[in-house]
Design an enzyme around this catalytic site. Structure first.
Site, PDB file in Angstrom:
ATOM      1  N   PHE A   1      12.937  33.972  45.883  1.00 30.97           N
ATOM      2  CA  PHE A   1      13.683  35.235  45.800  1.00 30.97           C
ATOM      3  C   PHE A   1      12.776  36.411  45.463  1.00 30.97           C
ATOM      4  O   PHE A   1      11.643  36.234  45.001  1.00 30.97           O
ATOM      5  CB  PHE A   1      14.793  35.134  44.745  1.00 30.97           C
ATOM      6  CG  PHE A   1      14.292  34.894  43.339  1.00 30.97           C
ATOM      7  CD1 PHE A   1      13.756  35.922  42.574  1.00 30.97           C
ATOM      8  CD2 PHE A   1      14.370  33.632  42.757  1.00 30.97           C
ATOM      9  CE1 PHE A   1      13.292  35.712  41.282  1.00 30.97           C
ATOM     10  CE2 PHE A   1      13.907  33.395  41.467  1.00 30.97           C
ATOM     11  CZ  PHE A   1      13.376  34.446  40.733  1.00 30.97           C
TER      12      PHE A   1
ATOM     13  N   ASN B   1       4.129  24.757  40.193  1.00 28.03           N
ATOM     14  CA  ASN B   1       4.058  23.497  40.960  1.00 28.03           C
ATOM     15  C   ASN B   1       2.599  23.298  41.363  1.00 28.03           C
ATOM     16  O   ASN B   1       2.207  23.709  42.447  1.00 28.03           O
ATOM     17  CB  ASN B   1       4.895  23.604  42.247  1.00 28.03           C
ATOM     18  CG  ASN B   1       6.202  22.867  42.171  1.00 28.03           C
ATOM     19  OD1 ASN B   1       6.716  22.610  41.098  1.00 28.03           O
ATOM     20  ND2 ASN B   1       6.741  22.512  43.315  1.00 28.03           N
TER      21      ASN B   1
ATOM     22  N   HIS C   1      10.060  26.042  33.867  1.00 24.64           N
ATOM     23  CA  HIS C   1       9.805  27.004  34.951  1.00 24.64           C
ATOM     24  C   HIS C   1      11.073  27.720  35.387  1.00 24.64           C
ATOM     25  O   HIS C   1      11.047  28.513  36.322  1.00 24.64           O
ATOM     26  CB  HIS C   1       9.142  26.314  36.140  1.00 24.64           C
ATOM     27  CG  HIS C   1      10.079  25.562  37.043  1.00 24.64           C
ATOM     28  ND1 HIS C   1      10.998  24.651  36.596  1.00 24.64           N
ATOM     29  CD2 HIS C   1      10.207  25.588  38.398  1.00 24.64           C
ATOM     30  CE1 HIS C   1      11.659  24.141  37.625  1.00 24.64           C
ATOM     31  NE2 HIS C   1      11.203  24.687  38.728  1.00 24.64           N
TER      32      HIS C   1
END
Length: 393
Positions: free
Chosen positions: A157, A267, A322
């Protein structure tokens, strides 16, 4: 909240910062990872932990002399970028819809790519290493060029936010796009094939690994670092465009100097020192939170987000959550919620109110305040943000 040690029988313990019990599938996934012979000291689970592939999303895995490609995952280098702008929210009044339309015109989302490649992208120094990447991606250089500066899909986003002091923040969430995914898939396949050839007994195929000192490890590590750098620079390229759009509407196009910049992976894998030893740390849905590290912990698109500073908690391998973490799968969310629910839960946010985004409805995520309360020993909150505009991938 201090961690608790899970009551499971494994060679290495599992420490959890989540205030809920793991389900059977989640417990099994944690046991599988903690049973691997090369796992170092313990596995750490963050407050937003939930099911993943091979390893839980929201887990921090430190390893000695081995790494698990599928634990890092396919969205290599996925992470967040945020900048604090030197002006306040009143400057946005009456302009949010046009800002959103301009963002959607300037930054491709989903599977889309840029029609033209800007000079900033072509000048990126690491293109010179492309020919050294896995042979299976060599036909993808043109696509990788065109996708640099694009958002992707899923939970990625772009948001305009306002903090509790009324300052405007620009924030986005993205990773290494198609090239990172393809690189990861090739190496995961290689690891699985090697495990079969060597007849290695694994609790889960997705925990196939590479051992240090081998060609396969060195090749994967090189490609992983390249993809992580691609992801970070991809966020920089998008943020630069995003900033120009906002400046056009609120500052007459004049460049402004951000009051704070943060760009962090959640990640990824890096070589770090923990408990006095060199280890490979895989953060699968977790942010590094060493002392003085700035991080970003977003809520869902109708909730608060947080800019944080790490406390360097050694038991978490200096990590934190996260995000909010999903309460339900994308399919479940689409079956449970309606478009009316989506409109109600995103009230006050300038965004597309379409059924295609139902799987990203705030109700599909854990309450972010609960997640934050469980990691007060991991991070301190620097700023609390609420989005006023959201563009979804």
């Amino acid at each position: 909240m201090p961690y608790e040690k899970l009551e499971i029988s494994t060679p290495k313990p599992v420490l959890s910062w989540a205030n809920h019990a793991l389900g059977p599938k989640e417990t099994n996934m944690a046991k599988n990872v903690a049973s691997l012979p090369f796992v170092f000291k313990h596995v750490a689970l963050m407050p937003d932990v939930h099911l993943g592939k091979g390893a839980l999303v929201g887990s921090v895995i430190a390893t000695k002399e081995a790494i698990i490609p599928a634990a890092v995952g396919v969205d290599v280098g996925c992470g967040m970028s945020a900048i604090k702008m030197p002006f306040k929210a009143h400057k946005l009044e009456g302009k949010l819809k046009q800002i959103r339309l301009d963002i959607e015109a300037a930054i491709p989302v989903g599977f889309a790519e840029n029609k033209e490649v800007e000079r900033t992208v072509t000048n990126w120094q690491e293109w010179r290493e492309f020919k050294e990447l896995h042979p299976g991606v060599q036909h993808q250089e043109s696509k990788a060029l065109k996708q640099m500066g694009s958002l992707g899909g899923g939970n990625h986003f772009i948001e305009v936010c306002v903090d509790t002091e009324d300052f405007v923040w620009l924030m986005l969430h993205s990773g290494s796009r198609g090239i990172g995914n393809l690189l990861a898939q090739h190496h995961i396949d290689t690891a699985k094939n090697l495990a079969k050839l060597a007849e290695i007994s694994l609790p889960d195929q997705d925990l196939a690994y590479f051992v240090t000192g081998t060609k396969e490890f060195a090749t994967y590590w090189h490609d992983l670092q390249w993809a992580q750098d691609y992801a970070r620079f991809n966020r920089d390229v998008m943020m630069n465009r995003f900033k120009h759009i906002v400046e056009k509407h609120v500052a007459g196009g004049k460049p402004t100097k951000p009051l704070l910049k943060v760009n962090c992976h959640h990640n990824y894998a890096e070589k770090e020192v923990h408990f006095g030893e060199d280890v490979y740390v895989t953060r699968k849905g977790a942010v590094r939170a060493n002392v003085q590290d700035y991080g970003i912990i977003p809520g869902s698109m109708g909730a608060k987000s947080f800019i944080v500073k790490g406390k360097g908690n050694v038991e978490s391998y200096c990590s934190c959550s996260h995000g909010a973490g999903r309460l339900m799968s994308r399919t479940q969310a689409k079956n449970v919620f309606t478009l009316d629910d989506f409109v109600r839960q995103t009230e006050g946010v300038e965004c597309r109110k379409d059924e295609q985004f139902l799987d990203e409805i705030p109700g599909a995520y854990k309450p972010i305040d609960e997640v934050m309360s469980q990691q007060s020993d991991l991070v301190e909150v620097v700023a609390t943000l609420k989005q006023v505009l959201c563009v979804k991938g």
